[in-house]
Design a protein around this motif. Structure first.
Motif, short mmCIF file in Angstrom:
data_model
loop_
_atom_site.label_atom_id
_atom_site.label_comp_id
_atom_site.label_asym_id
_atom_site.label_seq_id
_atom_site.Cartn_x
_atom_site.Cartn_y
_atom_site.Cartn_z
N PRO A 79 0.79 -1.23 0.00
CA PRO A 79 0.00 0.00 0.00
C PRO A 79 0.83 1.29 0.00
CG PRO A 79 0.05 -0.94 2.20
CD PRO A 79 0.78 -1.91 1.32
N PHE A 80 2.14 1.18 -0.05
CA PHE A 80 2.97 2.38 -0.04
C PHE A 80 4.27 2.10 -0.80
CE2 PHE A 80 3.72 -0.16 3.71
CZ PHE A 80 5.10 -0.32 3.74
N GLY A 81 4.85 3.14 -1.38
CA GLY A 81 6.18 3.04 -1.96
C GLY A 81 6.30 2.23 -3.23
N PHE A 82 5.17 1.85 -3.85
CA PHE A 82 5.25 1.09 -5.10
C PHE A 82 4.10 1.49 -6.01
CE2 PHE A 82 4.26 -2.48 -7.90
CZ PHE A 82 5.52 -2.74 -8.45
N GLN A 83 4.42 1.70 -7.28
CA GLN A 83 3.39 1.96 -8.30
C GLN A 83 3.61 0.97 -9.44
OE1 GLN A 83 3.07 5.98 -9.71
NE2 GLN A 83 1.83 5.43 -11.49
N PRO A 84 2.60 0.19 -9.79
CA PRO A 84 2.82 -0.84 -10.80
C PRO A 84 2.95 -0.28 -12.22
CG PRO A 84 0.52 -0.81 -10.14
CD PRO A 84 1.24 0.14 -9.23
N PHE A 85 3.96 -0.73 -12.93
CA PHE A 85 4.11 -0.53 -14.37
C PHE A 85 4.25 -1.91 -14.98
CE2 PHE A 85 5.09 3.60 -12.80
CZ PHE A 85 4.83 4.50 -13.85
N ARG A 86 3.93 -2.01 -16.27
CA ARG A 86 3.98 -3.31 -16.92
C ARG A 86 4.82 -3.24 -18.19
NH1 ARG A 86 -0.27 -2.98 -13.77
NH2 ARG A 86 -0.95 -4.86 -12.68
N PRO A 87 5.55 -4.33 -18.47
CA PRO A 87 6.42 -4.35 -19.65
C PRO A 87 5.60 -4.47 -20.93
CG PRO A 87 6.43 -6.50 -18.61
CD PRO A 87 5.62 -5.60 -17.72
N GLY A 88 6.28 -4.33 -22.04
CA GLY A 88 5.62 -4.45 -23.33
C GLY A 88 6.64 -4.48 -24.45
N PRO A 89 6.17 -4.52 -25.69
CA PRO A 89 7.08 -4.62 -26.83
C PRO A 89 7.80 -3.33 -27.18
CG PRO A 89 4.82 -4.45 -27.60
CD PRO A 89 4.75 -4.55 -26.10
N GLY A 90 7.50 -2.27 -26.48
CA GLY A 90 8.11 -0.96 -26.73
C GLY A 90 7.22 0.09 -26.11
#
Length: 420
Positions: A246-257
């Motif tokens: 609940p703190f200190g992390f924000q999700p990002f996701r990989p991809g082809p570019g």
């Protein structure tokens, strides 16, 4: 009827601004130095895929929006907003030529007491060192004294239905405090919250920080994707677990570019008027390098999968799914799909594509065959590659039908396909 607002630049920035203004009852005209853009909007069509739909444009026209090619009308408004495109040039600097053309068109008609706003993505210092001299020289007026000038970076997120123009805070930085307040008075009619920056450079740098933040974090998960594949770890499950913190992390996701209109800005690639003697942003440069490698990594994964199934890339039938940069939109700006298709073609693959939002797709000016029946095409292809996860795709059904499926978006159920 006299207009209150002139939007200069009828592209992915200008049209949504004009739409918001018309919605709130502001008499608005639209001007573009490109006659094609004017003709498209006047005919009720969108000149830029993914910005607004044709029905949106027609509603704007019925609501009083007037596109025009008459520069004289620019001198009859109280507020003028420059929304010209600033694409990356061959040397990776932002091309300000369209901003310059818009400024010269406005300067020739600029009246005292007009509020001039710049929304285009520009390097820090552009408003003061590039735009201001053009306006002053062309009009004979003095910025901050005879007319107001401010920068307000665009914060559009196409397709986002939760965060729209009205509920997205607007950052503004004026040449003088009076310029800031004049800009605040205008944007206060369009959005719920206005955030005052100390000046134009702080407002410009806000956009740089926001864009670089996105690219750096995408680069991090792209590197993690390569590492996790080598280690046999399911990165998508790792992200699912990590985002419960609940703190200190924000999700990002990989991809082809990384696609989209926001290009990362490195001081080493700024126009001369904006450069400093300090070191470049090494993390941003490295992030760009990592993200630029992802299309090639996708090609390597394609070649490996085909090889493991006894097939070479040369002569293989490869179906690309989703060629836009964002799901459920038609916008192809900086989409990695074109580079991936080009590299596969160079290796001798037979390329086809499917995208519900793109009816005609060209690579190297040549048309790419479009699949009419998705399931039939996937069953016929040696390899199907999901590049963009559009909502209309039934991925469970697709995983069953496809001979071989590479999912670069982590959208298929675990074990149903090969994932990036």
């Amino acid at each position: 009827m006299p207009a209150d607002l002139a939007v200069i630049g009828l592209g992915h920035l200008g049209l949504p601004l004009a739409q918001a203004a018309v919605h709130t009852g502001i008499q608005t005209i639209g001007y573009d130095t490109d006659p094609r853009a004017f003709a498209e909007v006047a005919a009720g069509r969108t000149p830029v895929e993914g910005s607004l739909s044709a029905s949106d444009v027609r509603r704007m026209l019925s609501g009083g929006f007037r596109p025009t090619t008459d520069q004289a009308e620019l001198g009859r408004v109280r507020t003028a907003v420059i929304c010209a495109p600033t694409p990356l040039g061959p040397d990776r600097t932002l091309d300000l030529s369209a901003v310059g053309a818009a400024a010269r068109a406005l300067a020739a008609r600029l009246r005292p007491h007009t509020t001039v706003l710049l929304e285009s993505a520009v390097p820090p210092g552009t408003t003061e060192n590039f735009l201001l001299p053009l306006l002053e020289e062309g009009s004979g007026l003095r910025g901050g004294r005879d007319f107001h000038l401010a920068h307000s970076p665009s914060r559009l997120d196409p397709g986002n239905r939760a965060h729209v123009y009205a509920n997205t805070p607007k950052v503004i930085g004026g040449l003088t405090p009076a310029c800031t307040e004049s800009a605040a008075a205008f944007y206060g009619r369009l959005t719920d919250k206005v955030v005052r920056a100390r000046g134009p450079r702080e407002a410009e740098m806000t956009k740089v920080l926001e864009t670089n933040f996105r690219h750096v974090n995408i680069a991090l998960v792209n590197e993690m994707a390569v590492l996790c594949h080598d280690l046999g770890v399911d990165l998508w499950d790792v992200i699912r677990c990590a985002e419960t913190k609940p703190f200190g992390f924000q999700p990002f996701r990989p991809g082809p570019g990384v696609g989209g209109h926001g290009a990362p800005v490195d001081p080493g690639h700024l126009p001369y008027h904006a450069r400093t003697a300090g070191p470049p942003l090494r993390m941003v440069s490295l992030a760009q390098e990592i993200n630029d490698r992802m299309p090639q990594y996708v090609i390597q994964r394609c070649a490996t999968l085909l090889n493991e199934h006894g097939k070479a890339v040369r002569g293989a039938r490869v179906l690309l799914l989703g060629v836009t940069y964002k799901p459920d939109l038609a916008d192809q700006e900086a989409s990695p799909a074109r580079e991936i298709a080009t590299r596969l073609m160079d290796m001798g693959a037979q390329i086809g594509y499917h995208d519900p939002h793109v009816l005609d797709w060209r690579v190297r000016e040549l048309p790419v065959p479009r699949a009419d029946s998705l399931y039939e095409a996937a069953a016929h292809a040696d390899l199907t590659v999901l590049l963009q996860h559009h909502r209309t795709y039934d991925l469970q059904g697709l995983a069953v039908k496809a001979q071989l499926l590479l999912d670069t978006r982590g959208a298929t159920p675990a074990g149903a396909a090969h994932r990036l």
